[in-house]
Design an enzyme around this catalytic site. Structure first.
Site: not given
Length: 528
Positions: A24-25, A27, A46, A69, A281, A400
């Site tokens: 993004g800007s 970075e 991402e 970003h 679980h 998971g």
């Protein structure tokens, strides 16, 4: 030398020259004039970027780097960051911050309270106090990510730091320093376990992801042989830490408390290595252990040790502990446990196939070097049918969280090109990060993606039965053209209609240097 140059110098000193990301800007100042000796792997989301970095670190055994970003990009990645954290994977997560003057104004794209954003999913979070501190923060993050217990770290990096002058003297020391961060169990503590194991009448061993390395496999196999131990894989595992054709192998433990306890009936001692105690679980009330049974365990993670609700836990490298025990525990002269009874390969006529038959067809197509990236959650424990004979051969999303398997397979393949990766995906899991197919096509990453299409969230349907929750909406997935989507992203895609065709298609795809997607019809739950 500028801070940007020092940043890449620190990465080079640790052998990190691949960057996964979605820029993004914030970075752009870091990424401009990107060094020729670095590789940037673009993901279109991402969540896919961090899973690729996760798979890459798993394959290489070293920390990897992903560049996100600001706050929004980090937020998009956090679903898969749960898998990275639970799997103890050393990923350095960086994100761009607004200019330092603007952060106080909460300007657009400010990462507000940046160091708190990724908590509690990272070991450490930092936004350097000064631009000159960026190389130090990066060095610390890399070393901490790789130190036991390994795990992700997070760095928020202001966009106006990169053109400041770095301290060359400090950089020289940063590039040379090392940390040996892999503590082992002390000999007095290990001797307590050794004596308890020697005196046990009928012990059983449980193994987890923490021993999925050459030392751990060798130690577990030798200890099982030496003491004629039955061996279970701990509940909800993210890796396969023991050969599935070993005579002592007894499969994956179930995920509810009383069912696990029942598997320990008749055993006076449970010894566990490299596993949390335990990752339950499915909820069922009951006692953790049957009467007269005691548990001892070794883990590298103090948090896993201290949250275990029962047992005597030793903290240190579990693979090292296994190797030392194997050399010093007296052999027991008793018959080995009988091998598991195994059914012959299924060859169903179709038009849709059982999960077991699909697994059999895939097992026939792979070889001992194949790596399985497994996100077919409705059949998450069907390992008894796979012949897995070496470490690092199967990976499953550790927390998971869905959307990990497809991009992680890409990272696994990039991290170790010597081993071909076969991704097993459910048609529901596929779509969480389906855009990662573009990355596979763009960089010609030769993963073979097999998608089992049953037109439903099969794992959730199983839970509606177990939890007595009929009439739940949103579990059907009709009308999705999976091969058409793959073709649109540039992936060669095939839909097969027989099991022999599945084996042949996977075998052929594994022999090429291009990515492929193969769709196979699976019986829906109602027809299983």
């Amino acid at each position: 030398m500028k801070v940007r140059d020092a940043f890449f110098e620190v990465l080079r000193s640790h052998g990190i020259t691949t960057v996964f990301g979605n820029p993004g800007s914030n970075e752009l100042p870091l990424l401009r004039d990107f060094p020729d000796d670095f590789r940037y792997v673009l993901a279109l989301h991402e969540g896919a970027a961090i899973a690729m970095a996760d798979g890459y670190a798993l394959a290489t055994g070293r920390p990897s780097l992903v560049n996100l970003h600001a706050a929004a990009g980090t937020g998009n990645a956090m679903g898969n960051l749960t898998n990275t954290q639970s799997g103890h994977v050393p990923v350095v997560v960086t994100s761009g911050q607004q200019a330092r003057r603007y952060t106080a104004l909460n300007a657009l794209l400010t990462n507000v309270d940046a160091t708190a954003l990724a908590e509690p999913l990272v070991k450490w979070s930092c936004e350097p106090l000064r631009p000159e501190d960026v190389p130090q923060a990066l060095s610390q993050g890399i070393l901490l990510a790789g130190s036991a217990p390994a795990g992700p770290v997070y760095l928020s990096l202001p966009l106006d730091d990169w053109d400041h002058q770095a301290d060359p003297g400090a950089l020289k020391h940063l590039k040379a320093r090392t940390v040996q961060g892999d503590p082992v169990v002390s000999e007095p503590a290990l001797d307590l376990l050794r004596r308890r194991l020697t005196g046990a009448a009928n012990p059983v061993m449980v193994v987890g992801p923490g021993i999925d390395d050459a030392t751990g496999w060798d130690g577990a196999c030798r200890l099982a042989d030496r003491l004629a131990l039955p061996v279970f894989v701990a509940p909800s595992p993210s890796r396969c830490p023991f050969p599935t054709r070993h005579p002592g192998y007894r499969g994956v433990l179930p995920s509810d408390i009383p069912a696990v306890a029942r598997h320990f009936d008749g055993h006076d001692l449970v010894v566990a290595f490299g596993a949390a105690i335990f990752r339950y679980h499915a909820f069922e009330e009951g006692d953790y252990l049957p009467p007269g049974t005691e548990l001892w365990a070794v883990t590298s993670d103090p948090d896993e040790a201290t949250r275990a609700p029962f047992g005597r836990i030793l903290v240190g490298n579990p693979s090292d502990a296994l190797a030392r025990l194997t050399e010093t525990v007296p052999a027991r002269h008793r018959p080995p446990p009988p091998p598991l009874e195994r059914t012959s390969r299924l060859n169903e006529a179709g038009p849709a196939f059982s999960a077991e038959a699909i697994v059999d067809a895939l097992d026939a197509a792979k070889d001992e070097s194949t790596v399985l990236a497994h996100e077919w959650t409705s059949v998450d424990t069907t390992w008894d049918r796979f012949d897995i004979s070496r470490p690092g051969s199967l990976y499953f999303p550790a927390s998971g969280g869905l959307g990990w398997g497809l991009p992680a397979a890409i990272g696994l393949q990039l991290g170790d090109p010597s081993r071909r990766v076969l991704a097993m995906l459910g048609d529901g899991a596929l779509h969480y990060t389906v855009s990662a197919l573009w990355t596979a096509a763009r960089y010609r990453v030769p993963v073979v993606f097999v998608v089992a299409r049953n037109g439903e969230y099969g794992a959730l349907k199983k839970f509606t039965q177990a939890m007595q929750a009929p009439g739940v909406p949103g579990l059907e997935l009709p009308g999705i053209d999976i091969t058409g989507i793959a073709s649109a992203y540039g992936i060669s895609a095939t839909r097969i209609d027989t099991l022999d065709a599945l084996t042949a298609a996977v075998t052929a795809a594994l022999a090429t240097d291009e990515p492929h997607l193969i769709e196979v019809p699976q019986q829906p739950l109602t027809a299983s």
